[in-house]
Motif scaffolding. Sequence first.
Motif, short mmCIF file in Angstrom:
data_model
loop_
_atom_site.label_atom_id
_atom_site.label_comp_id
_atom_site.label_asym_id
_atom_site.label_seq_id
_atom_site.Cartn_x
_atom_site.Cartn_y
_atom_site.Cartn_z
N ASP A 123 -5.54 -15.59 2.07
CA ASP A 123 -6.17 -14.28 2.02
C ASP A 123 -7.20 -14.17 3.14
O ASP A 123 -7.33 -15.08 3.97
N GLY A 124 -7.94 -13.07 3.15
CA GLY A 124 -8.90 -12.85 4.22
C GLY A 124 -10.04 -13.85 4.25
O GLY A 124 -10.71 -14.01 5.28
N ASN A 125 -10.26 -14.57 3.15
CA ASN A 125 -11.34 -15.56 3.07
C ASN A 125 -10.84 -16.99 3.29
O ASN A 125 -11.60 -17.95 3.14
N GLY A 126 -9.57 -17.11 3.63
CA GLY A 126 -9.02 -18.44 3.90
C GLY A 126 -8.53 -19.16 2.67
O GLY A 126 -8.23 -20.36 2.74
N ASN A 127 -8.44 -18.46 1.53
CA ASN A 127 -7.96 -19.11 0.31
C ASN A 127 -6.43 -19.02 0.23
O ASN A 127 -5.86 -17.94 0.43
N PRO A 128 -5.76 -20.13 -0.05
CA PRO A 128 -4.30 -20.10 -0.15
C PRO A 128 -3.86 -19.29 -1.37
O PRO A 128 -4.46 -19.40 -2.45
N LEU A 129 -2.82 -18.52 -1.20
CA LEU A 129 -2.29 -17.70 -2.28
C LEU A 129 -1.02 -18.33 -2.85
O LEU A 129 -0.32 -19.08 -2.14
N PRO A 130 -0.69 -18.04 -4.10
CA PRO A 130 0.49 -18.67 -4.72
C PRO A 130 1.79 -18.18 -4.11
O PRO A 130 1.88 -17.04 -3.64
N PRO A 131 2.82 -19.02 -4.12
CA PRO A 131 4.13 -18.60 -3.62
C PRO A 131 4.66 -17.43 -4.45
O PRO A 131 4.29 -17.24 -5.60
N GLY A 132 5.53 -16.65 -3.83
CA GLY A 132 6.12 -15.52 -4.53
C GLY A 132 6.38 -14.37 -3.57
O GLY A 132 6.32 -14.52 -2.35
N ARG A 133 6.67 -13.21 -4.15
CA ARG A 133 7.00 -12.03 -3.35
C ARG A 133 5.72 -11.30 -2.94
O ARG A 133 4.83 -11.05 -3.76
N TYR A 134 5.69 -10.91 -1.66
CA TYR A 134 4.59 -10.12 -1.12
C TYR A 134 5.18 -8.98 -0.30
O TYR A 134 6.21 -9.14 0.37
N TYR A 135 4.49 -7.85 -0.35
CA TYR A 135 4.98 -6.65 0.33
C TYR A 135 4.27 -6.48 1.67
O TYR A 135 3.08 -6.78 1.81
N VAL A 136 5.05 -5.99 2.64
CA VAL A 136 4.57 -5.91 4.02
C VAL A 136 4.74 -4.50 4.57
O VAL A 136 5.79 -3.88 4.40
N THR A 137 3.71 -3.99 5.20
CA THR A 137 3.81 -2.74 5.95
C THR A 137 3.24 -2.99 7.34
O THR A 137 2.27 -3.74 7.51
N ALA A 138 3.84 -2.37 8.33
CA ALA A 138 3.38 -2.52 9.72
C ALA A 138 3.00 -1.15 10.27
O ALA A 138 3.69 -0.15 10.02
N GLN A 139 1.90 -1.11 10.99
CA GLN A 139 1.40 0.14 11.56
C GLN A 139 1.12 -0.04 13.04
O GLN A 139 0.59 -1.06 13.47
N GLY A 140 1.50 0.99 13.79
CA GLY A 140 1.21 1.00 15.22
C GLY A 140 0.26 2.13 15.55
O GLY A 140 0.36 3.22 14.97
N SER A 141 -0.68 1.86 16.43
CA SER A 141 -1.66 2.87 16.83
C SER A 141 -1.18 3.59 18.08
O SER A 141 -0.90 2.95 19.11
N TYR A 142 -1.09 4.93 18.00
CA TYR A 142 -0.61 5.75 19.11
C TYR A 142 -1.57 6.93 19.32
O TYR A 142 -2.36 7.26 18.41
N PRO A 143 -1.52 7.56 20.49
CA PRO A 143 -2.42 8.70 20.76
C PRO A 143 -2.34 9.79 19.69
O PRO A 143 -3.34 10.43 19.36
N GLN A 144 -1.16 10.02 19.14
CA GLN A 144 -0.99 11.06 18.13
C GLN A 144 -1.38 10.60 16.73
O GLN A 144 -1.35 11.38 15.79
N GLY A 145 -1.71 9.31 16.59
CA GLY A 145 -2.13 8.79 15.29
C GLY A 145 -1.44 7.49 14.96
O GLY A 145 -0.79 6.86 15.80
N THR A 146 -1.60 7.08 13.69
CA THR A 146 -1.00 5.83 13.22
C THR A 146 0.42 6.08 12.73
O THR A 146 0.67 7.04 12.01
N GLU A 147 1.33 5.20 13.12
CA GLU A 147 2.74 5.34 12.74
C GLU A 147 3.21 4.08 12.03
O GLU A 147 2.93 2.97 12.47
N GLN A 148 3.90 4.28 10.90
CA GLN A 148 4.45 3.13 10.18
C GLN A 148 5.73 2.66 10.86
O GLN A 148 6.59 3.47 11.21
N LEU A 149 5.86 1.36 11.03
CA LEU A 149 6.97 0.79 11.78
C LEU A 149 7.89 -0.03 10.87
O LEU A 149 7.49 -0.50 9.81
N LEU A 150 9.12 -0.18 11.33
CA LEU A 150 10.13 -0.93 10.58
C LEU A 150 9.83 -2.43 10.63
O LEU A 150 9.51 -2.98 11.68
#
Length: 226
Positions: free
Chosen positions: A162-189
């Motif tokens: 996690d953000g504090n350096g603590n290991p998290l348990p194995p399992g499913r985690y969800y991912v979203t990616a965002q790109g910064s563009y002049p017209q705003g933030t865009e979600q990416l594949l």
Amino acid sequence: MSIVNNTTSTADVLAEYRTRQESKGAGSEELGKNEFMELMIAQLKNQNPLEPKGNGEFIADLAQFSSLEEMQNLSSTVGDVVGEFRSSQALQASAMVGKSVLAPANFGTLGQDGEMKGVVSVPSSTGGLRINIENAAGEMVRQLDLGQASAGQQAFTWDGEDGNGNPLPPGRYYVTAQGSYPQGTEQLLTLMSANVDSVSLGQGGSITLNLAGMGSIPLSDVQQVN
């Protein structure tokens, strides 16, 4: 003296041939051809002697038979090619078992090794690429700021902390990616990496890969084999 006109048209012969062929079902191709010839001979025997079939018309009948035979042979050949292609695909897919593949997904599995890997498809250069990772409860557990990124596939690896350096348990985690563009933030594949556990063959020759922690996906969804 009267003469009975028993002339049978070529169209009638073809119609009767197809009817007999369909009623017999698959595997009767050779018998169907013989029947066609028998019908043509019967047509010649029963034609009006005052108006016999000319050479040109008879040749045309034979041409129709030849065309029909070629279509049947072509259909059989195409079926053989399709069968061989599907067999080849199945063999290639089975060779993927135990390997890692990339496929479009918005989630991945954090393994015992403490890593989760994926790729972001960036359509055009972005000034800031960010990966957000959430747990099964929808809670944000980590943000990965990858900075500037050019167009193309950008790989990323999450170390399972996690953000504090603590290991998290194995399992499913969800991912979203965002790109910064002049017209705003865009979600990416995003494309996630997973191991192929097994391969399944479905009806019609469809091939499905069963991925560890990600379920089943069509073979056509695989973007890369590692």
